[in-house]
Design a protein around this motif. Structure first.
Motif, PDB file in Angstrom:
ATOM      1  N   GLY A  68     -31.815  54.217  77.570  1.00 47.28           N
ATOM      2  CA  GLY A  68     -30.722  53.604  78.376  1.00 47.28           C
ATOM      3  C   GLY A  68     -31.056  52.260  78.916  1.00 47.28           C
ATOM      4  O   GLY A  68     -32.470  52.110  79.116  1.00 47.28           O
ATOM      5  N   PHE A  69     -30.376  51.293  79.259  1.00 46.83           N
ATOM      6  CA  PHE A  69     -30.725  50.149  80.017  1.00 46.83           C
ATOM      7  C   PHE A  69     -29.600  49.862  80.948  1.00 46.83           C
ATOM      8  O   PHE A  69     -28.752  50.162  80.717  1.00 46.83           O
ATOM      9  N   ALA A  70     -30.035  48.796  81.618  1.00 52.71           N
ATOM     10  CA  ALA A  70     -29.154  48.033  82.758  1.00 52.71           C
ATOM     11  C   ALA A  70     -29.109  46.454  82.267  1.00 52.71           C
ATOM     12  O   ALA A  70     -30.407  46.138  82.146  1.00 52.71           O
ATOM     13  N   GLY A  71     -28.355  45.810  82.019  1.00 53.13           N
ATOM     14  CA  GLY A  71     -28.121  44.477  81.962  1.00 53.13           C
ATOM     15  C   GLY A  71     -27.113  43.832  82.447  1.00 53.13           C
ATOM     16  O   GLY A  71     -26.158  44.326  83.115  1.00 53.13           O
ATOM     17  N   ILE A  72     -27.013  42.332  82.476  1.00 52.57           N
ATOM     18  CA  ILE A  72     -26.009  41.549  82.858  1.00 52.57           C
ATOM     19  C   ILE A  72     -25.514  40.827  81.586  1.00 52.57           C
ATOM     20  O   ILE A  72     -26.083  40.208  80.768  1.00 52.57           O
ATOM     21  N   SER A  73     -23.970  40.838  81.401  1.00 48.23           N
ATOM     22  CA  SER A  73     -23.276  40.148  80.259  1.00 48.23           C
ATOM     23  C   SER A  73     -23.015  38.758  80.572  1.00 48.23           C
ATOM     24  O   SER A  73     -22.960  38.426  81.611  1.00 48.23           O
ATOM     25  N   VAL A  74     -22.514  38.029  79.427  1.00 46.00           N
ATOM     26  CA  VAL A  74     -22.134  36.837  79.782  1.00 46.00           C
ATOM     27  C   VAL A  74     -20.691  36.731  78.829  1.00 46.00           C
ATOM     28  O   VAL A  74     -21.030  37.118  77.616  1.00 46.00           O
ATOM     29  N   SER A  75     -19.559  36.490  79.409  1.00 47.54           N
ATOM     30  CA  SER A  75     -18.290  36.250  78.612  1.00 47.54           C
ATOM     31  C   SER A  75     -17.858  37.421  77.832  1.00 47.54           C
ATOM     32  O   SER A  75     -16.708  37.665  78.092  1.00 47.54           O
ATOM     33  N   ASP A  76     -18.668  38.155  77.068  1.00 51.05           N
ATOM     34  CA  ASP A  76     -18.307  39.414  76.566  1.00 51.05           C
ATOM     35  C   ASP A  76     -19.023  40.424  77.071  1.00 51.05           C
ATOM     36  O   ASP A  76     -20.200  40.376  77.031  1.00 51.05           O
ATOM     37  N   ASP A  77     -18.465  41.688  77.383  1.00 54.29           N
ATOM     38  CA  ASP A  77     -19.194  42.742  77.752  1.00 54.29           C
ATOM     39  C   ASP A  77     -20.615  43.152  76.421  1.00 54.29           C
ATOM     40  O   ASP A  77     -21.524  43.894  77.127  1.00 54.29           O
ATOM     41  N   TRP A  87     -29.809  45.085  71.108  1.00 55.73           N
ATOM     42  CA  TRP A  87     -30.659  45.845  70.005  1.00 55.73           C
ATOM     43  C   TRP A  87     -32.028  46.157  70.598  1.00 55.73           C
ATOM     44  O   TRP A  87     -32.594  47.098  70.108  1.00 55.73           O
ATOM     45  N   MET A  88     -32.685  45.261  71.281  1.00 53.84           N
ATOM     46  CA  MET A  88     -34.129  45.398  71.683  1.00 53.84           C
ATOM     47  C   MET A  88     -34.199  46.472  72.717  1.00 53.84           C
ATOM     48  O   MET A  88     -35.069  47.234  72.716  1.00 53.84           O
ATOM     49  N   LEU A  89     -33.331  46.412  73.824  1.00 51.70           N
ATOM     50  CA  LEU A  89     -33.445  47.224  75.007  1.00 51.70           C
ATOM     51  C   LEU A  89     -33.090  48.622  74.606  1.00 51.70           C
ATOM     52  O   LEU A  89     -33.476  49.513  75.425  1.00 51.70           O
ATOM     53  N   PHE A 148     -22.241  41.099  75.026  1.00 48.95           N
ATOM     54  CA  PHE A 148     -23.378  39.892  74.902  1.00 48.95           C
ATOM     55  C   PHE A 148     -24.292  40.092  76.428  1.00 48.95           C
ATOM     56  O   PHE A 148     -23.874  39.347  77.269  1.00 48.95           O
ATOM     57  N   ILE A 149     -25.375  40.794  76.074  1.00 45.48           N
ATOM     58  CA  ILE A 149     -26.258  41.161  77.224  1.00 45.48           C
ATOM     59  C   ILE A 149     -27.217  39.582  77.026  1.00 45.48           C
ATOM     60  O   ILE A 149     -27.908  39.468  76.464  1.00 45.48           O
ATOM     61  N   ALA A 150     -27.254  38.980  78.350  1.00 46.71           N
ATOM     62  CA  ALA A 150     -27.939  37.962  78.683  1.00 46.71           C
ATOM     63  C   ALA A 150     -29.590  38.149  79.037  1.00 46.71           C
ATOM     64  O   ALA A 150     -30.369  37.461  78.883  1.00 46.71           O
ATOM     65  N   GLU A 151     -29.254  39.507  79.913  1.00 43.12           N
ATOM     66  CA  GLU A 151     -30.809  39.899  80.537  1.00 43.12           C
ATOM     67  C   GLU A 151     -30.783  41.262  80.904  1.00 43.12           C
ATOM     68  O   GLU A 151     -29.597  41.560  81.205  1.00 43.12           O
ATOM     69  N   GLY A 152     -31.968  41.975  80.555  1.00 40.83           N
ATOM     70  CA  GLY A 152     -31.625  43.332  81.084  1.00 40.83           C
ATOM     71  C   GLY A 152     -33.207  44.198  81.048  1.00 40.83           C
ATOM     72  O   GLY A 152     -34.061  43.537  80.317  1.00 40.83           O
ATOM     73  N   ILE A 153     -33.055  45.316  81.295  1.00 43.81           N
ATOM     74  CA  ILE A 153     -34.328  46.189  81.271  1.00 43.81           C
ATOM     75  C   ILE A 153     -34.028  47.555  81.102  1.00 43.81           C
ATOM     76  O   ILE A 153     -33.070  48.061  81.404  1.00 43.81           O
ATOM     77  N   ASN A 154     -34.988  48.202  80.059  1.00 41.74           N
ATOM     78  CA  ASN A 154     -34.637  49.462  79.796  1.00 41.74           C
ATOM     79  C   ASN A 154     -35.275  50.474  80.447  1.00 41.74           C
ATOM     80  O   ASN A 154     -36.287  50.157  81.431  1.00 41.74           O
ATOM     81  N   GLU A 155     -34.964  51.824  80.523  1.00 40.52           N
ATOM     82  CA  GLU A 155     -35.755  53.072  81.115  1.00 40.52           C
ATOM     83  C   GLU A 155     -37.206  52.844  81.011  1.00 40.52           C
ATOM     84  O   GLU A 155     -37.826  53.709  81.791  1.00 40.52           O
ATOM     85  N   LYS A 156     -37.845  52.122  79.831  1.00 37.18           N
ATOM     86  CA  LYS A 156     -39.145  52.108  79.680  1.00 37.18           C
ATOM     87  C   LYS A 156     -39.872  50.984  80.207  1.00 37.18           C
ATOM     88  O   LYS A 156     -41.151  50.832  80.094  1.00 37.18           O
ATOM     89  N   GLY A 157     -39.076  50.024  80.930  1.00 39.87           N
ATOM     90  CA  GLY A 157     -39.694  48.972  81.373  1.00 39.87           C
ATOM     91  C   GLY A 157     -39.659  47.727  80.530  1.00 39.87           C
ATOM     92  O   GLY A 157     -40.253  46.699  80.896  1.00 39.87           O
ATOM     93  N   LEU A 158     -39.191  47.815  79.232  1.00 45.08           N
ATOM     94  CA  LEU A 158     -38.758  46.519  78.547  1.00 45.08           C
ATOM     95  C   LEU A 158     -37.942  45.764  79.127  1.00 45.08           C
ATOM     96  O   LEU A 158     -36.555  46.369  79.460  1.00 45.08           O
ATOM     97  N   THR A 159     -38.159  44.549  79.015  1.00 47.67           N
ATOM     98  CA  THR A 159     -37.229  43.576  79.511  1.00 47.67           C
ATOM     99  C   THR A 159     -36.905  42.408  78.276  1.00 47.67           C
ATOM    100  O   THR A 159     -37.699  41.983  77.603  1.00 47.67           O
ATOM    101  N   ALA A 160     -35.537  42.069  78.173  1.00 47.29           N
ATOM    102  CA  ALA A 160     -35.412  40.920  77.186  1.00 47.29           C
ATOM    103  C   ALA A 160     -34.328  40.072  77.712  1.00 47.29           C
ATOM    104  O   ALA A 160     -33.390  40.520  78.447  1.00 47.29           O
TER     105      ALA A 160
END
Length: 361
Positions: free
Chosen positions: A77-86, A131-133, A88-100
């Motif tokens: 699972g992850f939490a992120g912030i979208s841009v324009s379209d839900d 895809w990464m998160l 399209f994640i511009a920044e986020g972090i998943n439950e393992k601490g990976l950010t992209a």
């Protein structure tokens, strides 16, 4: 999604004046790692949302001709912030601490040619972050998986030209951080983010090389000296870094961000680093109007910097503030339900300028 709608969505996300993003990385003596960034767009509201995506959730990447591309199921699972379209994640972090996060890369990013007859392993550049998160816990895992996919443009214009693309910052909570740049029609370049900074064009190697032009800059005050019999002394603090570029171009922001990261005080706790990250990025808030040659149309936005995010990787915390509300909000991943059946989506703020009256007692 209809092509006309996608055109509008993409135009609002990746146009010429868009995405003057600035990203920084801070650390602590306790081996905490903080990823922070701004995102800009000065023409209209990006309508960004907080997206919480659960485990075992199915995704399909939609190709520029609306065909289906890669389908996958989330492992994390992850939490992120979208841009324009839900999506399209511009920044986020998943439950393992990976950010992209994605950063605009106009004029330099060049993706592989899209083949409508072979889409099974294709994802669009705007799907790359989710895809990464959703699947990986470390930078090494992401690097190993890149050969399994083909990243293509999300949109072609009426002349058949691909839309401008991004480059990406990826970090894990062990302290590994890379920049992924796709150039020359699909060649993937991976750089260790040694500068702890990312902005936009030109490419990362150019930006790092450009730091050689600013090795004279140091924090603090210049010592007095005699110049042809004149006793000269500093007017005040900061004279050691006279010449630090102050404009909003990507190369100047890269140098300025690198200077502030390099001169940041030693921090012992992640809370100190989170606070410091917000203070540093305050220097990159772009006043609306400063990026326009023609003032006949300036949108009803308080700033081109639509939001600023700071991620504490080790503790699974996503902080953000917005152009409407400078109150810092915190999302604690340990309190999110990643076993939900659907994604949770909510606006970052109420869309209005917010303040709080002081009660004098």
């Amino acid at each position: 999604m209809k092509k006309t709608l996608l055109t509008l969505l993409f135009a609002s996300c990746f146009s010429t004046a868009a995405n003057a993003c600035t990203g920084i990385t801070l650390g602590t003596t306790g081996n905490d790692h903080i990823q922070a960034r701004t995102i800009e767009w000065g023409h209209s509201d990006l309508n960004s949302k907080l997206i919480v995506s659960p485990r075992d959730y199915s995704y399909t990447s939609t190709m520029p001709d609306q065909k289906q591309g890669l389908t996958w199921k989330s492992k994390y699972g992850f939490a992120g912030i979208s841009v324009s379209d839900d999506r399209f994640i511009a920044e986020g972090i998943n439950e393992k601490g990976l950010t992209a996060g994605l950063f605009y890369f106009r004029g330099y990013g060049s993706l592989a040619k899209y083949d409508p007859k072979d889409t099974a392993n294709n994802i669009t550049d705007m799907d790359f972050v989710r895809w990464m998160l959703s699947q990986y816990s470390t930078v090494a895992e992401v690097e190993a998986a890149l050969s399994k996919i083909k990243i293509v443009t999300v949109y072609f214009d009426e002349q058949g030209n691909p839309s401008p693309t991004a480059h990406w910052r990826v970090s894990d909570k062990q302290g590994n951080s890379i920049v992924i740049e796709i150039m020359d029609h699909g060649k993937i370049n991976i750089h260790k983010n040694t500068a702890k900074v990312l902005t936009n064009s030109p490419d990362y190697n150019w930006q790092v090389t450009n730091l050689n032009n600013y090795i004279n800059l140091h924090p603090g005050i210049s010592a007095p000296q005699k110049i042809n019999g004149v006793e000269a002394q500093s007017f005040g603090v900061g004279s050691n870094f006279v010449g630090l570029p102050g404009d909003i171009s990507p190369p100047s922001r890269f140098v300025r961000a690198a200077f502030y990261v390099n001169s940041a005080p030693v921090m012992k706790t992640s809370q100190q680093a989170v606070s410091q990250a917000f203070h540093i990025l305050n220097n990159f808030d772009i006043p609306i109007g400063s990026e326009f040659n023609d003032k006949s149309h300036i949108p009803d936005l308080p700033t081109a910097t639509q939001w600023t995010s700071v991620i504490d990787q080790g503790n699974g915390l996503l902080f953000y503030k917005t152009m409407h509300d400078s109150t810092i909000r915190r999302v604690d991943l340990s309190k999110l339900d990643f076993n939900a059946k659907t994604e949770h989506k909510q606006p970052l703020d109420n869309g209005k300028f917010s303040y709080q009256d002081v009660v004098v007692k």
